[in-house]
Each structure stands twice: as C-alpha cells, then as structure tokens.
Design a protein around this motif. Sequence first.
Motif, PDB file in Angstrom:
ATOM      1  N   THR A  18     -20.151  25.838  -0.525  1.00  0.00           N
ATOM      2  CA  THR A  18     -20.736  26.465  -1.713  1.00  0.00           C
ATOM      3  C   THR A  18     -22.235  26.625  -1.512  1.00  0.00           C
ATOM      4  OG1 THR A  18     -19.178  25.081  -2.934  1.00  0.00           O
ATOM      5  CG2 THR A  18     -20.659  26.441  -4.236  1.00  0.00           C
TER       6      THR A  18
ATOM      7  N   THR B  18     -16.205  30.131   5.337  1.00  0.00           N
ATOM      8  CA  THR B  18     -16.156  30.762   4.017  1.00  0.00           C
ATOM      9  C   THR B  18     -17.270  30.202   3.140  1.00  0.00           C
ATOM     10  OG1 THR B  18     -13.784  30.836   4.277  1.00  0.00           O
ATOM     11  CG2 THR B  18     -14.630  31.288   2.076  1.00  0.00           C
TER      12      THR B  18
ATOM     13  N   ASP C 246     -11.872  24.078   2.005  1.00  0.00           N
ATOM     14  CA  ASP C 246     -12.381  24.395   3.328  1.00  0.00           C
ATOM     15  C   ASP C 246     -13.694  25.199   3.263  1.00  0.00           C
ATOM     16  OD1 ASP C 246     -11.957  24.313   6.100  1.00  0.00           O
ATOM     17  OD2 ASP C 246     -11.368  26.436   6.057  1.00  0.00           O
ATOM     18  N   ALA C 247     -13.977  25.757   2.068  1.00  0.00           N
ATOM     19  CA  ALA C 247     -15.160  26.622   1.913  1.00  0.00           C
ATOM     20  C   ALA C 247     -16.428  25.793   1.670  1.00  0.00           C
ATOM     21  CB  ALA C 247     -14.942  27.574   0.749  1.00  0.00           C
TER      22      ALA C 247
ATOM     23  N   ASN D 268     -17.922  20.751  -1.504  1.00  0.00           N
ATOM     24  CA  ASN D 268     -16.796  21.603  -1.901  1.00  0.00           C
ATOM     25  C   ASN D 268     -15.519  20.941  -1.383  1.00  0.00           C
ATOM     26  OD1 ASN D 268     -14.794  23.669  -1.998  1.00  0.00           O
ATOM     27  ND2 ASN D 268     -16.407  25.217  -2.047  1.00  0.00           N
TER      28      ASN D 268
ATOM     29  N   ASN E  68     -18.042  20.651   3.279  1.00  0.00           N
ATOM     30  CA  ASN E  68     -16.756  21.194   2.832  1.00  0.00           C
ATOM     31  C   ASN E  68     -15.705  20.089   2.981  1.00  0.00           C
ATOM     32  OD1 ASN E  68     -16.522  21.165   5.606  1.00  0.00           O
ATOM     33  ND2 ASN E  68     -15.410  23.096   5.716  1.00  0.00           N
TER      34      ASN E  68
ATOM     35  N   GLU F 213     -18.950  30.346  -0.788  1.00  0.00           N
ATOM     36  CA  GLU F 213     -18.758  30.707  -2.199  1.00  0.00           C
ATOM     37  C   GLU F 213     -20.089  30.571  -2.922  1.00  0.00           C
ATOM     38  OE1 GLU F 213     -15.649  27.986  -3.333  1.00  0.00           O
ATOM     39  OE2 GLU F 213     -14.096  29.228  -2.393  1.00  0.00           O
TER      40      GLU F 213
END
Length: 373
Positions: free
Chosen positions: A150, A302, A147-148, A144, A331, A304
């Motif tokens: 996946t 985070t 900063d998130a 990703n 990330n 996603e």
Amino acid sequence: MTSKGSEDEHPSVTLFRRYLRIRTVQPKPDYGTNPSLSSILLNSHTDVVPVFEEHWSHDPFEAFKDSEGYIYGRGTQDMKCVSMQYLEAVRRLKVEGHSFPRTIHMTFVPDEEIGGHHGMELFVERPEFRALRAGFALDEGLANPTDAFTVFYSERSVWWVRVTSTGRPGHGSRFIEDTAAEKLHKVVSSILAFREKERQRLQSNPHLKEGAVTSVNLTKLEGGVAYNVVPASMSAAFDFRVAPDVDLKAFEEQLHAWCQAAGEGVTLEFAQKWMKPRVTPIDDSNPWWSAFSRVFKDMNLTLEAEIFPATTDSRYLRAVGIPALGFSPMNCTPVLLHDHDERLHEAVFLRGIDIYTQLLPALASVPALPSDS
Ligand SMILES: CSCC[C@H](NC=O)C(=O)O
Ligand SMILES: [Zn+2]
Ligand SMILES: [Zn+2]
C-alpha cells in the motif's frame, strides 16, 4: 589482485579503486550529484507508542526473533523497520559505487506519535530544513495483509473536539428541566448518527477504502460529582478523522449546528484541528509518482494507492508544498502498529531493503523539473 577489492586490501586502496570506477570522462563527466536539483527526503520518526507489557508474548524491547523468523517489538512496523531499511539501502547503493543526479537526505525525527508539534511541524519552518531543498519525500505507510503493497498519497485531517454542555443542576430525585446530560445526549446522538452514515457508506461501496470516508469515535465522557446530584456541566470528547475531499468550513458549521440544535449552553472546542489537507497526485502529471510506480511495475509488485486513515508527519511536508508518499514496504503482514505483539517477519524486512534499493535510484534520477529552478 584483479577482484573488486578484498578483505585484506587497505580500505584506502579500495576507496581509491571505487573512485576510479566513477566515469568522470569529459565532455560529460559523471560527477555524481547535481546539487542544483531538488533532493529526495527519506523521513522516519524514532519515537514509538507505549506498550501494555502483560499482553505481549515477548519483551517488547528485546527484539525477540522466533524460530520462524518473526521479530517481535514495539516499532517493528511503526516505524523502526523503515529507518533501518533506508540506511541499509543507501549503504548498499554506496558500496556498489552508485551516485545519482539528486541528493538523498534522511531525517530521523522525534514526537510523531504525539502529533509532531515539537518535531516535524517546527522543523519544516527552519532554515536548516529549507536548506535541504527537498523536492519529494517518502514517509511511513501501513502493512498490507495481502500480497500487495500500500502507498498513501494523502491523509485524513485530525480534529479532536470537546463538546461541553451546561444546564440546570439539582437533586437527583427530581425531573429537572434543561439538564446538561440531556443536551449532551442530543449532540452525542447526532454525531454517532453521522458516524453510522459514514460507516454504511464505506461498507456498501467496495471501491471505498477506510481513508476515503470521515470517521469519528466518542473517546471520553466527563462530568458529574455524585449519584444524587444533577451536574451543571458535562462533556464529551470526539476523535474525528475528516476525509480530504470534505469542505472543512462547512463541516465545522455542521458541528456547531448540532450543538445549537441540542439547546442553550452547548459549546465546542478543538484540541487538534488540522486545516491543510493535501493530496499528492498519483497520475503521470506527477513525475515522482511515475518514477515510484514504475519501479513496482518493473519488479512485478502490486501497489494499492490509498488515503492514510490516521495522521503522519507527511501532512507537514505536503503542507509546505513537498509531494510526499507514505510507504512502508510490508506486504503479507497484518497491520499491527500500536497493537500488542507488533511484529515483522525478517524476510519481509529484507525484501523491503531490496525495494528501496530499486526505488531510490529511480527517484534520485528523476530529470530536472520546472519546480527545480
Ligand atoms: C494529532 S496527534 C495524533 C497522531 C497520531 N499519529 C499516529 O498514530 C494519530 O492519532 O494519528
Ligand atoms: Zn508511525
Ligand atoms: Zn504510530
């Protein structure tokens, strides 16, 4: 000596002291594992895709590391990083003397990049696989760039379709009726119009991610013998990736309808046709998801959740009823799998080991489930 063990201590003494630290105190002895519970499967594939060496800044098999810490190499993202992170996280947990109710298995499988037909597809049917009693699996995801992180809970179904059009041949100077090319052109137009519709649907809705719509690309055109000979047959090959919410029977009928509408003698055949789309639930009805997502909350990271746009071995695991999540802890990293100059920063790689070191205890400690009995 009072420390936890040192380099000059005999390894057998260190092991003995580690054993003493496991609290096997009655009436609730911590024996470590509970083999009656289903296990956690950490899957990774060992094969990588080919390289075009002339487009690489460094030898793709040298594992070159630049002065900033970027490691270049085929497999840095897909997915030798993950194989090594699993091993390092498990090693760290073992060195620290941890044990968990559930067993953790690691599988290193071949052939994923060519569809897994001689790898995971066969393996899931073997008694050796069933004996692992996997209740949950982790497999690969994607980097990703933000900063998130996946995580993938499903994937699109791969359909490779060849449309063959037959028609009347003849001299290239004439207006021949009912040619293979005209009819193939119609099918190509219908399919590319569908492609455009799906592309627009994705583009106009910021909530939709790539894996949520169906994609298709015209990837091969074949036929013809000479400039001045109208051929009796021509074909077009398409790579469809069908979203998991699509009615596959209706979609196949649509493909046939496009062929029929183009005229007589237009047929289709499948080179790949995945018919078992599965979705791993990502709400608290799924205790594996609860455990997985809780770790990210606790680490203030985070997450996603998306549908994997291509295929992985997770599809075979999900199809035999094992909930699987696709996750590669990368990330702040551009998606470079299958690309030239595939690379990963060493700090991202190391951070990934930290993440698995938190994830594995959480997953391997999920309490007994109805499905375990
Ligand atoms: C059906 S075989 C293709 C498998 C391949 N998997 C990873 O890239 C893919 O194209 O998605
Ligand atoms: Zn892969
Ligand atoms: Zn790949």
